[in-house]
Design a protein around this motif. Sequence first.
Motif, mmCIF file in Angstrom:
data_model
loop_
_atom_site.group_PDB
_atom_site.id
_atom_site.type_symbol
_atom_site.label_atom_id
_atom_site.label_comp_id
_atom_site.label_asym_id
_atom_site.label_seq_id
_atom_site.Cartn_x
_atom_site.Cartn_y
_atom_site.Cartn_z
ATOM 1 N N LEU A 180 8.077 58.780 -1.972
ATOM 2 C CA LEU A 180 7.589 57.400 -2.005
ATOM 3 C C LEU A 180 7.434 56.921 -3.438
ATOM 4 C CD1 LEU A 180 6.518 54.900 -0.510
ATOM 5 C CD2 LEU A 180 4.250 55.972 -0.531
ATOM 6 N N ARG A 181 6.853 57.747 -4.290
ATOM 7 C CA ARG A 181 6.689 57.364 -5.696
ATOM 8 C C ARG A 181 8.035 57.143 -6.377
ATOM 9 N NH1 ARG A 181 2.533 61.643 -5.632
ATOM 10 N NH2 ARG A 181 0.467 60.648 -5.757
ATOM 11 N N ALA A 182 9.054 57.878 -5.927
ATOM 12 C CA ALA A 182 10.380 57.787 -6.538
ATOM 13 C C ALA A 182 11.251 56.699 -5.921
ATOM 14 C CB ALA A 182 11.091 59.140 -6.424
ATOM 15 N N PHE A 183 10.703 55.916 -4.985
ATOM 16 C CA PHE A 183 11.447 54.853 -4.313
ATOM 17 C C PHE A 183 12.634 55.411 -3.530
ATOM 18 C CE2 PHE A 183 8.796 52.880 -7.205
ATOM 19 C CZ PHE A 183 9.003 51.537 -7.471
ATOM 20 N N ASP A 184 12.502 56.636 -3.052
ATOM 21 C CA ASP A 184 13.569 57.260 -2.266
ATOM 22 C C ASP A 184 13.377 56.840 -0.811
ATOM 23 O OD1 ASP A 184 15.471 58.810 -1.061
ATOM 24 O OD2 ASP A 184 14.866 60.693 -2.008
ATOM 25 N N TRP A 185 13.791 55.614 -0.512
ATOM 26 C CA TRP A 185 13.502 55.019 0.791
ATOM 27 C C TRP A 185 14.150 55.757 1.952
ATOM 28 C CZ3 TRP A 185 9.583 52.476 -0.484
ATOM 29 C CH2 TRP A 185 9.537 51.694 -1.650
ATOM 30 N N ARG A 186 15.357 56.268 1.733
ATOM 31 C CA ARG A 186 16.035 56.952 2.832
ATOM 32 C C ARG A 186 15.323 58.256 3.174
ATOM 33 N NH1 ARG A 186 20.250 54.084 4.214
ATOM 34 N NH2 ARG A 186 21.003 55.627 5.703
ATOM 35 N N ALA A 187 14.755 58.912 2.173
ATOM 36 C CA ALA A 187 13.966 60.112 2.456
ATOM 37 C C ALA A 187 12.677 59.750 3.180
ATOM 38 C CB ALA A 187 13.654 60.867 1.160
ATOM 39 N N VAL A 188 11.998 58.719 2.692
ATOM 40 C CA VAL A 188 10.709 58.327 3.262
ATOM 41 C C VAL A 188 10.852 57.857 4.703
ATOM 42 C CG1 VAL A 188 8.821 56.648 3.099
ATOM 43 C CG2 VAL A 188 9.684 57.761 1.032
ATOM 44 N N PHE A 189 11.844 56.994 4.962
ATOM 45 C CA PHE A 189 11.925 56.331 6.262
ATOM 46 C C PHE A 189 12.953 56.915 7.218
ATOM 47 C CE2 PHE A 189 10.335 52.663 3.604
ATOM 48 C CZ PHE A 189 9.060 52.663 4.149
ATOM 49 N N TYR A 232 17.567 49.718 6.406
ATOM 50 C CA TYR A 232 17.117 50.157 5.090
ATOM 51 C C TYR A 232 18.191 50.013 4.015
ATOM 52 C CZ TYR A 232 13.415 52.130 7.959
ATOM 53 O OH TYR A 232 12.380 52.286 8.846
ATOM 54 N N ASP A 233 19.323 49.419 4.366
ATOM 55 C CA ASP A 233 20.413 49.263 3.401
ATOM 56 C C ASP A 233 20.269 48.019 2.542
ATOM 57 O OD1 ASP A 233 21.577 51.571 4.369
ATOM 58 O OD2 ASP A 233 22.961 50.522 5.715
ATOM 59 N N ASP A 234 19.286 47.191 2.808
ATOM 60 C CA ASP A 234 19.116 45.926 2.099
ATOM 61 C C ASP A 234 18.532 46.182 0.711
ATOM 62 O OD1 ASP A 234 18.420 43.425 1.154
ATOM 63 O OD2 ASP A 234 17.563 42.731 3.048
ATOM 64 N N PRO A 235 19.334 46.035 -0.361
ATOM 65 C CA PRO A 235 18.840 46.354 -1.710
ATOM 66 C C PRO A 235 17.841 45.335 -2.242
ATOM 67 C CG PRO A 235 21.024 45.396 -1.846
ATOM 68 C CD PRO A 235 20.727 45.574 -0.378
ATOM 69 N N HIS A 236 17.759 44.177 -1.587
ATOM 70 C CA HIS A 236 16.789 43.177 -2.026
ATOM 71 C C HIS A 236 15.370 43.539 -1.587
ATOM 72 C CE1 HIS A 236 19.993 40.579 -3.394
ATOM 73 N NE2 HIS A 236 20.581 40.693 -2.210
ATOM 74 N N VAL A 237 15.259 44.421 -0.594
ATOM 75 C CA VAL A 237 13.954 44.862 -0.099
ATOM 76 C C VAL A 237 13.684 46.304 -0.510
ATOM 77 C CG1 VAL A 237 12.542 45.270 1.954
ATOM 78 C CG2 VAL A 237 14.068 43.275 1.847
ATOM 79 N N PHE A 238 14.626 47.185 -0.215
ATOM 80 C CA PHE A 238 14.467 48.597 -0.523
ATOM 81 C C PHE A 238 15.175 48.880 -1.844
ATOM 82 C CE2 PHE A 238 14.191 47.947 4.036
ATOM 83 C CZ PHE A 238 12.943 48.506 4.283
ATOM 84 N N ARG A 239 14.507 48.468 -2.902
ATOM 85 C CA ARG A 239 15.107 48.495 -4.234
ATOM 86 C C ARG A 239 14.954 49.862 -4.881
ATOM 87 N NH1 ARG A 239 12.415 42.897 -6.599
ATOM 88 N NH2 ARG A 239 13.137 41.516 -4.923
ATOM 89 N N PRO A 240 15.919 50.228 -5.714
ATOM 90 C CA PRO A 240 15.742 51.466 -6.487
ATOM 91 C C PRO A 240 14.635 51.267 -7.506
ATOM 92 C CG PRO A 240 17.697 50.282 -7.220
ATOM 93 C CD PRO A 240 17.204 49.566 -5.987
ATOM 94 N N GLY A 241 13.873 52.300 -7.760
ATOM 95 C CA GLY A 241 12.753 52.177 -8.703
ATOM 96 C C GLY A 241 13.217 52.142 -10.148
ATOM 97 N N ARG A 242 12.525 51.325 -10.929
ATOM 98 C CA ARG A 242 12.792 51.279 -12.365
ATOM 99 C C ARG A 242 11.983 52.335 -13.101
ATOM 100 N NH1 ARG A 242 12.554 45.947 -10.835
ATOM 101 N NH2 ARG A 242 10.349 45.801 -11.370
ATOM 102 N N ARG A 243 10.890 52.774 -12.471
ATOM 103 C CA ARG A 243 10.058 53.811 -13.068
ATOM 104 C C ARG A 243 9.273 54.488 -11.958
ATOM 105 N NH1 ARG A 243 4.727 52.023 -13.316
ATOM 106 N NH2 ARG A 243 4.420 49.802 -13.005
#
Length: 288
Positions: free
Chosen positions: A169-178, A273-284
């Motif tokens: 979750l902290r790493a914005f790894d949405w596919r792992a989380v969800f 979960y493929d929508d990059p406008h919502v499930f964005r890669p983390g900048r940090r």
Amino acid sequence: MSGPAQNAGRPAGLFDARPVPGFSDIDWSRGWLAPLADRGTRWQQSALESYPAYLSTLNADARAEPRVTGRGKVLSFIAQDDLPAGASYEGHIAATGCVPTRHNLHDFFNGAMWFQYPRIKAALNARQATEIDALGIGPSRGAARDALTLFDENAILFACADPLLAAALRAFDWRAVFIGHRAAWGQACEAHIFGHALLEKLIAPYKACTGHAWIVEVEPAYFLAADAERRAILDLHVSDRLASEPVSSRCFTPLPVLGVPGWWQENEARSFYDDPHVFRPGRRRIGA
């Protein structure tokens, strides 16, 4: 229900023709609202009746189930107009126990959190009042009060017994989380919305609606407890942290609400979960 009371504090957009949600629009079957339904349906009926009836119901519950604010004052609810001129909102609550409450959804959910998570609300109020005592009321709140307000308005309590899932979750790894850890939801992690502004926004849910997750490490046995006991565990753990640790924006990590398994039917399809406008890669990376 709509009208001036429902529009209080909301900017009027010239080209925004969407109706402002009111008390009659609350859908208690939503996964994020279901824990509030028992008390909330009573409050809703009173709010639909009148502003005085609504305040009376809140105060009846406050007498039946006493709570205290940040400096040990007994909780009660007053009309917004009863806040003395020049008094700060948080300072008045800490000093008197009286919560100025408007006849709108925003303050409806704020009141509900005083009963769901009384220790957390009191800890936030105490910290806010201390900051006001030290710095006064100025044109800006300052970093500490901004972070406390962010928690109060938009936090999601993310209870987690799996360090790998918290790290994802902290790493914005949405596919792992969800997706990868989907079976872990309800078994090793869960989300509870605390922020009352976030609950207000979710009366009319939209895909991009995102809360600020505050990760709470729990033991696996937490997930064997009843819902009320789990809320009490979170209330104690989080309030202790708020009372003893610095709070900043870096304590949170984004969590798109409609991505939570079981909360939105459309997320049963992986493509959601493929929508990059919502499930964005983390900048940090954001620590909690």
